[in-house]
Design a protein around this motif. Structure first.
Motif, PDB file in Angstrom:
ATOM      1  N   GLU A  95      -4.839  12.905  25.552  1.00 20.90           N
ATOM      2  CA  GLU A  95      -5.046  14.172  26.167  1.00 20.90           C
ATOM      3  C   GLU A  95      -4.996  14.249  27.847  1.00 20.90           C
ATOM      4  OE1 GLU A  95      -9.149  17.270  26.941  1.00 20.90           O
ATOM      5  OE2 GLU A  95      -8.581  16.345  25.061  1.00 20.90           O
ATOM      6  N   LYS A  96      -5.608  12.904  27.989  1.00 19.05           N
ATOM      7  CA  LYS A  96      -5.650  12.685  29.736  1.00 19.05           C
ATOM      8  C   LYS A  96      -4.298  12.616  30.116  1.00 19.05           C
ATOM      9  CE  LYS A  96      -7.350   9.099  32.993  1.00 19.05           C
ATOM     10  NZ  LYS A  96      -7.937   8.187  33.207  1.00 19.05           N
ATOM     11  N   VAL A  99      -2.844  16.118  30.420  1.00 17.10           N
ATOM     12  CA  VAL A  99      -3.589  16.900  31.674  1.00 17.10           C
ATOM     13  C   VAL A  99      -2.980  16.222  32.800  1.00 17.10           C
ATOM     14  CG1 VAL A  99      -5.531  17.220  32.942  1.00 17.10           C
ATOM     15  CG2 VAL A  99      -5.723  17.193  30.508  1.00 17.10           C
ATOM     16  N   ASN A 100      -2.758  15.129  33.235  1.00 12.45           N
ATOM     17  CA  ASN A 100      -1.877  14.691  34.312  1.00 12.45           C
ATOM     18  C   ASN A 100      -0.657  14.961  34.509  1.00 12.45           C
ATOM     19  OD1 ASN A 100      -4.331  12.990  35.024  1.00 12.45           O
ATOM     20  ND2 ASN A 100      -3.587  11.277  34.039  1.00 12.45           N
ATOM     21  N   ARG A 103      -0.832  18.769  35.461  1.00 11.06           N
ATOM     22  CA  ARG A 103      -1.163  18.879  36.868  1.00 11.06           C
ATOM     23  C   ARG A 103      -0.031  18.584  37.618  1.00 11.06           C
ATOM     24  NH1 ARG A 103      -7.083  16.208  36.021  1.00 11.06           N
ATOM     25  NH2 ARG A 103      -8.276  18.098  35.588  1.00 11.06           N
ATOM     26  N   TYR A 258     -14.134  25.754  34.776  1.00 13.85           N
ATOM     27  CA  TYR A 258     -12.710  25.698  33.742  1.00 13.85           C
ATOM     28  C   TYR A 258     -11.777  25.079  34.624  1.00 13.85           C
ATOM     29  CZ  TYR A 258      -9.066  28.140  31.097  1.00 13.85           C
ATOM     30  OH  TYR A 258      -7.982  28.304  30.453  1.00 13.85           O
ATOM     31  N   ASP A 259     -10.977  24.438  33.756  1.00 10.79           N
ATOM     32  CA  ASP A 259      -9.727  23.659  34.162  1.00 10.79           C
ATOM     33  C   ASP A 259      -8.619  24.156  33.519  1.00 10.79           C
ATOM     34  OD1 ASP A 259      -7.756  21.545  34.235  1.00 10.79           O
ATOM     35  OD2 ASP A 259      -9.000  20.767  35.919  1.00 10.79           O
ATOM     36  N   ALA A 261      -5.471  23.275  33.365  1.00  7.53           N
ATOM     37  CA  ALA A 261      -4.615  21.894  32.817  1.00  7.53           C
ATOM     38  C   ALA A 261      -5.361  21.383  31.561  1.00  7.53           C
ATOM     39  CB  ALA A 261      -4.259  20.799  33.964  1.00  7.53           C
ATOM     40  N   GLU A 262      -6.604  21.135  31.661  1.00  6.31           N
ATOM     41  CA  GLU A 262      -7.236  20.575  30.455  1.00  6.31           C
ATOM     42  C   GLU A 262      -7.412  21.728  29.195  1.00  6.31           C
ATOM     43  OE1 GLU A 262     -11.146  19.678  31.750  1.00  6.31           O
ATOM     44  OE2 GLU A 262     -10.528  17.915  33.048  1.00  6.31           O
ATOM     45  N   ALA A 263      -7.505  22.992  29.511  1.00  5.84           N
ATOM     46  CA  ALA A 263      -7.585  23.933  28.334  1.00  5.84           C
ATOM     47  C   ALA A 263      -6.078  23.935  27.943  1.00  5.84           C
ATOM     48  CB  ALA A 263      -7.864  25.408  28.991  1.00  5.84           C
ATOM     49  N   SER A 265      -4.010  21.619  27.740  1.00  2.82           N
ATOM     50  CA  SER A 265      -3.701  20.315  26.900  1.00  2.82           C
ATOM     51  C   SER A 265      -4.325  20.303  25.492  1.00  2.82           C
ATOM     52  CB  SER A 265      -4.248  19.299  27.774  1.00  2.82           C
ATOM     53  OG  SER A 265      -3.451  19.044  28.966  1.00  2.82           O
ATOM     54  N   LYS A 266      -5.665  20.841  25.693  1.00  6.09           N
ATOM     55  CA  LYS A 266      -6.467  20.950  24.345  1.00  6.09           C
ATOM     56  C   LYS A 266      -5.764  21.810  23.380  1.00  6.09           C
ATOM     57  CE  LYS A 266     -11.025  20.224  26.417  1.00  6.09           C
ATOM     58  NZ  LYS A 266     -11.300  19.051  25.835  1.00  6.09           N
TER      59      LYS A 266
END
Length: 311
Positions: A95-96, A99-100, A103, A258-259, A261-263, A265-266
């Motif tokens: 996931e990291k 996300v990267n 971004r 709220y991010d 990229a994170e949302a 990616s999830k």
């Protein structure tokens, strides 16, 4: 005007979508793009919009350049991208790492868009742009006829952090893409209110909020409009006074919790992780290749035509 609605799937994504379901995107005005990963809505009614995933993963500009790859061709072109995302080379995309990557794609878009526009101006010897040059190129010989000129000048002045009357490239990037810059956030909030506030009182009523999203006045509103009415009363109007003020608008369009990229990616992991181990193998990604790169009837990203070394 296009509306960018962040909604997501089960669990933590549902909570995230409630807190940031409508980041605004004026798609035809590159000077006022808000923080988002795609100009397309994350959902079309009750259906998930795959085009959002394509653009979030590949980049907005690139995702509209190429089409007509066969499923097998798209898989082959996706492989080097997956290898690039897998930074620790363990054979899986975490996931990291995802996300990267997202971004990186978003930052690349902002940088390239800014460079493209930057090269079009007659800059001074100090490689800066004055307001006069910006005004001349943007509004031409009839600047006085444009109501947006004062608004643009206001944003220009806020971006000019050293108050020298001109913009360096860094300041120009902030001017074009203010949503990620702390000292520009107030101007984004102000512009959003001005766009929606019809009576000029500096506040957004429920009628103005809904009218901006859905200007039709049908008696039988779509379910998503009814949901947005509920969101206004429950999640937008936090102090329950019937309107959104500046702080409530800021919480709506740029929530601290709220991010994007994170949302995203999830969501991609949820849709792709078949064995539910929390990471993605090459096989899992290629099995769901259409989720990332589309199909034969969908436009594909320029990233698919690049070699591994071009990223």
């Amino acid at each position: 005007m296009k509306l960018y609605i962040n909604t997501a799937v089960i669990g933590v994504l549902c909570l995230a979508s409630v807190s940031a379901s409508a980041i605004r995107n004026r798609a035809n005005d590159k000077r006022t793009k808000e923080k988002e990963l795609s100009e397309h809505a994350h959902n079309e009614g009750a259906e998930h919009n795959a085009q959002y995933d394509h653009e979030a993963f590949l980049g907005r500009e690139q995702a509209m350049q190429f089409d007509h790859y066969s499923p097998e061709e798209s898989k082959e072109k996706l492989k080097p991208i997956v290898i690039k995302i897998d930074k620790d080379k363990d054979g899986f995309v975490s996931e990291k790492e995802l996300v990267n990557w997202i971004r990186y794609i978003q930052k690349s878009y902002v940088t390239q868009d800014s460079k493209t526009q930057w090269t079009g101006y007659d800059k001074s010897e100090t490689d800066t742009i004055s307001w006069e040059e910006y005004e001349r190129r943007t509004f031409g010989d009839h600047a006085e006829e444009f109501n947006d000129k004062l608004r643009e000048a206001r944003r220009f002045n806020v971006a000019d952090t050293n108050y020298d009357g001109v913009l360096s490239f860094t300041e120009f990037v902030d001017f074009l893409h203010p949503e990620d810059v702390e000292h520009m956030r107030e101007i984004v909030v102000m512009e959003t209110i001005e766009d929606i506030d019809q009576d000029g009182d500096g506040l957004i009523t429920e009628a103005e909020y809904i009218g901006d999203m859905y200007p039709k006045r049908d008696e039988d509103e779509p379910d998503w409009v009814k949901t947005e009415r509920e969101h206004f009363s429950k999640w937008r109007d936090l102090n329950k006074d019937g309107v959104m003020d500046k702080e409530e608008v800021k919480n709506w369009i740029m929530p601290d919790d709220y991010d994007h990229a994170e949302a995203e990616s999830k969501h991609l992991i949820y849709e792709t992780d078949m064995n539910k181990d929390g990471k993605l193998s090459m096989e899992e990604i290629l099995e769901r290749a259409p989720l990332y790169v589309g199909s034969q009837v969908t436009d594909f990203g320029e990233a698919l035509s690049k070699s591994h070394d071009e990223f």
